[in-house]
Every structure is written in structure tokens, then in C-alpha cells.
Design a protein around this motif. Structure first.
Motif, mmCIF file in Angstrom:
data_model
loop_
_atom_site.group_PDB
_atom_site.id
_atom_site.type_symbol
_atom_site.label_atom_id
_atom_site.label_comp_id
_atom_site.label_asym_id
_atom_site.label_seq_id
_atom_site.Cartn_x
_atom_site.Cartn_y
_atom_site.Cartn_z
ATOM 1 N N ARG A 28 60.585 41.074 53.293
ATOM 2 C CA ARG A 28 59.755 41.611 52.213
ATOM 3 C C ARG A 28 58.410 42.130 52.710
ATOM 4 N N ASP A 42 53.127 44.613 51.565
ATOM 5 C CA ASP A 42 54.294 44.262 50.770
ATOM 6 C C ASP A 42 55.150 45.520 50.702
ATOM 7 N N LYS A 68 57.831 46.566 49.097
ATOM 8 C CA LYS A 68 58.203 47.161 47.811
ATOM 9 C C LYS A 68 56.992 47.829 47.160
ATOM 10 N N TYR A 69 55.823 47.202 47.308
ATOM 11 C CA TYR A 69 54.627 47.830 46.773
ATOM 12 C C TYR A 69 54.287 49.085 47.574
ATOM 13 N N ASN A 118 51.334 49.841 40.830
ATOM 14 C CA ASN A 118 51.436 48.470 40.332
ATOM 15 C C ASN A 118 52.396 48.359 39.158
ATOM 16 N N TYR A 162 55.839 48.415 40.693
ATOM 17 C CA TYR A 162 56.079 47.163 41.406
ATOM 18 C C TYR A 162 56.358 46.022 40.420
ATOM 19 N N MET A 163 55.528 45.905 39.396
ATOM 20 C CA MET A 163 55.705 44.817 38.435
ATOM 21 C C MET A 163 57.023 44.960 37.676
ATOM 22 N N PHE A 203 59.683 46.361 38.843
ATOM 23 C CA PHE A 203 60.740 46.026 39.790
ATOM 24 C C PHE A 203 60.870 44.516 39.939
ATOM 25 N N MET A 204 59.741 43.827 40.119
ATOM 26 C CA MET A 204 59.788 42.379 40.332
ATOM 27 C C MET A 204 60.273 41.648 39.085
ATOM 28 N N ARG A 227 62.546 42.853 37.281
ATOM 29 C CA ARG A 227 63.906 43.363 37.126
ATOM 30 C C ARG A 227 64.044 44.198 35.850
ATOM 31 N N GLU A 229 64.701 49.161 39.587
ATOM 32 C CA GLU A 229 65.303 49.031 40.912
ATOM 33 C C GLU A 229 66.045 50.305 41.306
ATOM 34 N N LYS A 255 47.586 42.824 40.139
ATOM 35 C CA LYS A 255 47.928 42.854 38.715
ATOM 36 C C LYS A 255 46.742 43.231 37.834
#
Length: 376
Positions: free
Chosen positions: A23, A87, A89-90, A123, A126-127, A129-130, A132, A137, A321
Motif C-alpha cells: 500500500r 500512499d 492509492k492516494y 481526497n 481516495y475516501m 475508494f477506501m 468501497r 474502485e 480528511k
């Protein structure tokens, strides 16, 4: 006389930023000499009975003796090491803004960067995605696939798989914006396919090395940079050659948040094998410690390193965030800007006309500080 700095990474996955097992990415650096590094590393290997005669951060963090060895490195080289962490993914979300939104607003992109619109979009993605969120995704997957293979004709179906009845409003807006402005994106992506840059466009090795060198450049007049063998760096070495003999000290960013951009190299980047280069092994251990901390390490060593990380890290690419906190006027301003850009794209309107005035009015209405001016 040039100061010698050694560099190496941890968590490398190249252009694949969606790797579920890696990650985080870290790029470490240590100021030392061949002689000092050799003596110190050989002492650690002997005293801690480290296997294969080489320090590897990923292995050291996995057992108590290895973590004790890293402790010694952090103490011995305190003030002579730096690391930058990402990070992945970010990072991918940041890249998405760069290649999906920026081509359409490039004429006034500094204005959008000045109000933090890029961080807001990154952001949000990213949020989503995290959490879900439906479609998030898929957007990441489709974008990564497009950027890794920009010339295989997939642009026409951009984000088609991410359409979902349960898409959040913001995911819908971002997906539709990309589809409405596909011509701008196509031009940008096709330019990548024609250059060597495109091959490593998602990789963060180059930008990480540049950040570290720029910060070391504020401390040392001349730097000799020695890196572990790296395809992205070896194929883009020309970029760093322009810093050989450079004595300018320039900054970039925005007023109040400037960061160094230039440095002076004694010569082109040097590449060595980590097995025989002890300075690179030290940098590897530092990077491995950072990834261990960010990956959620709970041992006592990780807890101590977590306290050290803010002091020894710079220009990290990590989510925040607070960029989405609607109690803050900055976030509310960016919500309006996303709505405006989406509406204009949907209606085929000019995205730039009148936008500086709109942003100025929003800034005044929300009683926000003046928009910072770009530096450099």
C-alpha cells in the motif's frame, strides 16, 4: 567538496499502484561516505547475525533483532537522513486529477491549485475508494489501466465500467466530467504514449528522488547522488542531468507553502548494486522502517519510529480528511467548483471563462484568506 548521499526505496511496485500487498512507497536517503557506511553496516551484520550479509529493510522490520539494527541506524545518522512516503492509492487519485481535470483547465491551473481543488478531488476519490463506494474502485482500475497502456485504444470507453446505479453524486460527477471532456484527456494521454515519460507516468520514484535532492540542496552546496539500480531513474536520467553544476536556488509552490525545486549535482546520478554498496543498504533500511510504520506496525520499535517520522520526512503524499470537512469554507468552495465544472462540461460550455471571478466571489462570500500566488 560534494556531499555523498545514498538513496533507495521500499514498497516499489512501479506503475501498479493498486497492489493490495504494497500500500505504501517510501524513498530513503542517508548522508555518509563509503568508508563510514561499510564499517557501520558490517558491524550491524556481525552483531545482529543478519543473514546474506546485506541489510534489507523489508526483512529487518520482520524480526526483533532487525528492528534493533534499524534503531541503531536512526540514532547514528540522526540529522543525516530523510525519507519521503506515499500512499499509493492516494497518489493514484492525485494522478487522476492531473490527467483527467487539469488538461481542461490548464490555462488557469494555478488558480485551482491555489484553492486546493486538486487535493479536494484526490481526497474525495481516495475516501470513496477506501469506503468501497460503488464505482470508485472501478474508476481507479480503469484510470490505472489507461495510464499504464495509453496507446491501446481504451480511452473511448473511459470509466464505462464504473457506471453503477449506486454511484455517489460525486463519483457520478467525476466520471461524467471525464467523459464529457474526453477529447482533452485523449490529447494529453496520446502525448504520453509518444514520449518516454509515459512508460513510468504513475511511478513515484522520480518525484520522490527530486523532492529529497531539492531539500538536501538547501543544506549542501554540491551533492553526489548514488542510487540503487532503478529502471525509472535510469530511463529518465536526462531530467536530473540539468542539475549538474546548477547553482540556482529556486522555489516552487504557493506563497506560504513554498518548497525548494533545484539543487546542484556534482555529476549524473550514479547507480550501484545494493549488495556491494553499504550506503544504499542504509537508505533501504530507513525506507523500510517508514513503510513498516505506515503499514500499521504495532511493535515497540514502530511506535518510536512513528514519533520520529514527521521529523525525518518531507513532502509526503498522504490523504488528509480535513480537505473534505464541509465545516470549512475551503471545502465548501471546492464543492461549488466541482458542481460548476461538471455543469459546464455537461452543457458544452467554456470551463475557464469567468472562473477567476467566480472563485474570487466565493472566497469573499465565505470570508476566506486571499488566494495565494504561485511561486517560481
Amino acid at each position: 567538496m560534494a556531499n555523498t548521499i545514498y538513496f533507495d526505496e521500499a514498497g516499489y511496485t512501479g506503475n501498479h499502484l493498486m497492489d493490495p500487498d504494497q500500500r505504501f512507497f517510501a524513498y530513503g536517503s542517508v548522508v555518509t561516505s563509503d568508508e563510514e557506511a561499510k564499517e557501520f553496516v558490517e558491524s550491524l551484520i556481525r552483531r545482529y547475525n543478519i543473514q546474506n550479509g546485506e541489510l534489507k529493510g523489508g526483512k529487518l522490520v520482520s524480526h526483533h533483532k532487525g528492528r534493533k539494527a534499524i534503531d541503531e541506524i536512526l540514532r547514528e545518522f540522526h540529522g543525516r537522513l530523510l525519507v519521503t512516503v506515499s500512499d499509493k492509492k492516494y497518489t493514484l487519485a492525485c494522478k487522476l486529477f492531473e490527467y483527467i481535470f487539469e488538461p481542461s483547465i490548464s490555462d488557469i491551473n494555478s488558480l485551482f491549485y491555489g484553492v486546493g481543488f486538486h487535493r479536494f478531488i484526490a481526497n474525495i476519490l481516495y475516501m470513496e475508494f477506501m469506503a468501497r463506494g460503488a464505482g470508485a474502485e472501478q474508476i481507479f482500475d480503469e484510470f490505472q489501466d489507461l495510464m499504464r497502456r495509453p496507446d491501446d485504444g481504451k480511452l473511448g470507453a473511459l470509466f464505462s465500467a464504473s457506471k453503477h446505479p449506486d454511484n455517489s453524486p460525486v463519483i457520478t460527477q467525476i466520471r461524467e466530467f471525464a467523459q464529457y471532456r474526453a477529447a482533452d484527456i485523449k490529447e494529453e494521454v496520446e502525448s504520453l504514449a509518444e514520449s518516454s515519460v509515459g512508460k513510468w507516468v504513475l511511478d513515484v520514484t522520480n518525484s520522490s528522488l527530486h523532492s529529497l535532492l531539492a531539500h538536501w540542496g538547501t543544506k549542501y552546496d554540491v551533492i553526489t547522488a548514488i542510487c540503487d539500480n532503478s529502471k525509472p531513474l535510469q530511463e529518465s536520467g536526462e531530467f536530473f542531468k540539468i542539475m549538474v553544476g546548477n547553482e540556482q536556488r529556486l522555489k516552487g509552490g504557493f506563497a506560504g507553502n513554498e518548497h525548494p525545486m533545484t539543487f546542484n549535482l556534482s555529476g549524473p546520478l550514479e547507480f550501484r548494486d545494493s549488495k556491494t554498496c553499504h550506503g544504499i543498504q542504509l537508505a533501504d533500511a530507513v525506507a523500510g522502517a517508514a513503510v513498516h510504520v505506515l503499514g500499521g506496525g504495532t511493535d515497540d520499535h514502530a511506535k518510536r519510529w512513528r514519533e520520529l517520522l514527521p521529523e525525518m520526512s518531507i513532502l509526503n503524499i498522504l490523504p488528509d480528511k480535513d480537505e473534505l470537512d464541509l465545516r470549512l469554507g475551503t471545502a465548501r468552495r471546492n464543492v461549488v467548483l466541482l458542481n460548476e465544472l461538471h455543469a459546464r462540461a455537461k452543457n458544452g460550455q467554456d470551463l475557464i471563462e469567468g472562473m477567476p471571478l467566480l472563485i474570487a466571489r466565493l472566497t469573499h462570500r465565505l470570508n476566506l484568506p486571499p488566494i495565494p500566488r504561485p511561486v517560481g
